[in-house]
Write an enzyme that holds these catalytic residues in place. Structure first.
Site, PDB file in Angstrom:
ATOM      1  CE  LYS A  79     -26.916  15.762 -33.710  1.00  0.00           C
ATOM      2  NZ  LYS A  79     -27.767  16.534 -32.778  1.00  0.00           N
ATOM      3  CB  SER A 154     -25.343  18.749 -30.751  1.00  0.00           C
ATOM      4  OG  SER A 154     -26.634  18.155 -30.883  1.00  0.00           O
ATOM      5  CB  SER A 178     -29.294  20.017 -30.838  1.00  0.00           C
ATOM      6  OG  SER A 178     -28.575  20.145 -29.641  1.00  0.00           O
TER       7      SER A 178
END
EC number: 6.3.5.7
Length: 481
Positions: A79, A154, A178
């Protein structure tokens, strides 16, 4: 069986046995990225030549006996809020559009020490603020199960990349759901560890008391294996906690006989999609049929989790994001008059609407006259939520419920209604507020073929309970397609 169908652990075993190589695995991933990335937009940074060179180096080290970790040669995605030395790290924001860190996040370094080969950096909601991966400055990521729908957020880029076979596994971060929510929407496995289990060193902060790094992968076995690689005490992170036991793979046992599982009635009320409810309760019946003791109970304060979370997270975000001002690194506005104007224009141009919204909310709740009424009150409610979970875990080994009230919404439907987007986190947020571990495992699909996630919540440092329950359910369910 295609090479891309293997889990991370299966691939590592094939590489170790000499049946394939890290280079062949990386080439398969690259071919898949080139095939589907234009539509899905999972990656912010992907350098084909660097990825291939890293895979070839891994093969050389494996052959020489230098690389022997449990994930040796396996291509991973990271990420884009975790620092990677020499590789662009943007947090999917214009303000960090040119930021190349000089060091690597502890979790990423540990993953590499276990043999993982980094493919690139995945798309995300800007500064991890969002639940759909639509607030990214680099465009929205789409759900591989149906590109008309969001992948969640996210960590949507990481979840979508795993689901689309654009990597074998990925790292994400979880501040209010997330990791677990995109795992649910994309039909993959995601684990948010107990706060302090995985170092936050090198993770660009959103809500420092809530953020935690964890894996997104194809099954629970991968999840436990990756956790063993990335967990550990780190002196560079003051919130890192040393644990007696990091043997997560010991929990990969198909046995839940006598395990006490609590189902909160509060999680199955108004607002929960009937198809999600049915799939989750059917999963509970599967565990019950394998010998688990399943009971309903009341978990109080659930309705207070969202306002509590958005008060605390916004307050911490407004403080954490003060460092992005155009002085030392990142974007700086071209034309300005004086230092104050440079700050103002840089931040106005560099941050997106959702980030600005949360900075303003955070500044408000921390301001003189409102601090006690909002921020301190939220901290008190946070403590009460933790107490409610403590009381529940005095009776139960695992709490079982849905990850999200619905399956993945259509693209654009959440951005027009931020409150609706915030309400989608109702079942995940309290886990972060209490610092608990939570696991998302696919448990079915709705009538449109969109995945549904089962959430298993454990007491602090009891990841092995939820891993065991998730593994046992997975063995009964079979491979999720």
């Amino acid at each position: 069986m295609s090479l891309l169908d293997y889990t991370a652990v299966e691939l590592a075993a094939k590489i170790k046995a000499g049946e394939t190589t890290a280079t062949e695995a990386m080439e398969a991933v690259i071919a898949q990225i080139e095939k589907s990335e234009d539509e899905l937009n999972c990656y912010v940074t992907f350098d084909k030549e660097k990825a291939l060179a890293a895979a070839k180096k891994a093969d050389e080290d494996i052959k020489a006996g230098k690389l022997t970790g449990p994930l040796a040669g396996v291509p991973f995605a990271i990420k884009d809020n975790m620092c990677t030395e020499g590789m662009l790290t943007t947090c999917s924001s214009k303000i960090l559009g040119n930021f190349v860190p000089t060091y690597t996040a502890d979790a990423v370094e540990r993953l590499q020490n276990a043999g993982a080969v980094i493919i690139g950096k995945t798309n995300m909601d800007e500064f991890a603020m969002g639940s759909t991966t639509e607030t990214s400055a680099f465009g929205a990521t789409k759900n591989p199960r149906n590109p008309e729908h969001v992948p969640g957020g996210s960590s949507g880029g990481s979840a979508a990349a795993v689901a689309a076979n654009e990597c074998f596994a990925a790292l994400g971060s979880d501040t209010g759901g997330s990791i677990r929510q995109p795992a649910s929407y994309c039909g993959v496995v995601g684990l948010k560890p107990t706060y302090g289990t995985v170092s936050r060193y090198g993770l660009i902060a959103y809500g420092s008391s809530l953020d935690q790094i964890g894996p997104l992968c194809k099954d629970v076995t991968d999840c436990a294996t990756i956790m063993e690689a990335i967990a550990g005490k780190d002196d560079k992170d003051s919130t890192s906690i040393g644990r007696d036991d990091y043997s997560f793979t010991n929990a990969l046992v198909d046995d839940v006989k006598g395990m006490k599982i609590g189902i909160p009635r509060d999680y199955f009320g108004e607002g929960l999609d009937p198809e999600v409810k049915e799939a989750v309760l059917n999963a509970a019946k599967v565990l019950e049929s394998k010998g688990a003791i399943v009971e309903e109970f009341d978990l109080s304060l659930v309705e207070y989790a969202i306002p509590t979370y958005y008060t605390i997270a916004a307050a911490e975000a407004s403080s954490n994001l003060e460092r992005f001002d155009g002085v030392k690194y990142g974007y700086r506005t071209k034309e300005y008059e004086g230092l104050h104007n440079m700050y103002k224009k840089t931040r106005s141009e560099g941050f997106g609407p959702e980030v600005k919204r949360r900075i303003m909310l955070g500044s408000f709740v921390l301001s003189s006259g409102y601090y006690d009424a909002y921020y301190l009150k939220a901290l008190r409610v946070k403590a009460l939520i933790k107490k409610a979970f403590d009381e529940a875990f005095a009776k139960y080994d695992v709490i079982l419920g849905p990850v999200a009230p619905t399956t993945a919404p259509k693209l654009g439907s959440s951005l027009s209604d931020p409150i609706k987007m915030y309400l989608g986190d109702i079942y995940t947020i309290s886990v972060n507020l209490a610092g608990l571990p939570g696991l998302s495992v696919p448990c079915g699909k709705d009538k449109n073929g969109l995945p549904i996630g089962l959430q298993l919540i454990g007491d602090c440092f009891k990841e092995n309970n939820i891993i065991r329950a998730g593994y046992a359910y997975e063995q009964a369910r079979g491979r999720f397609e």
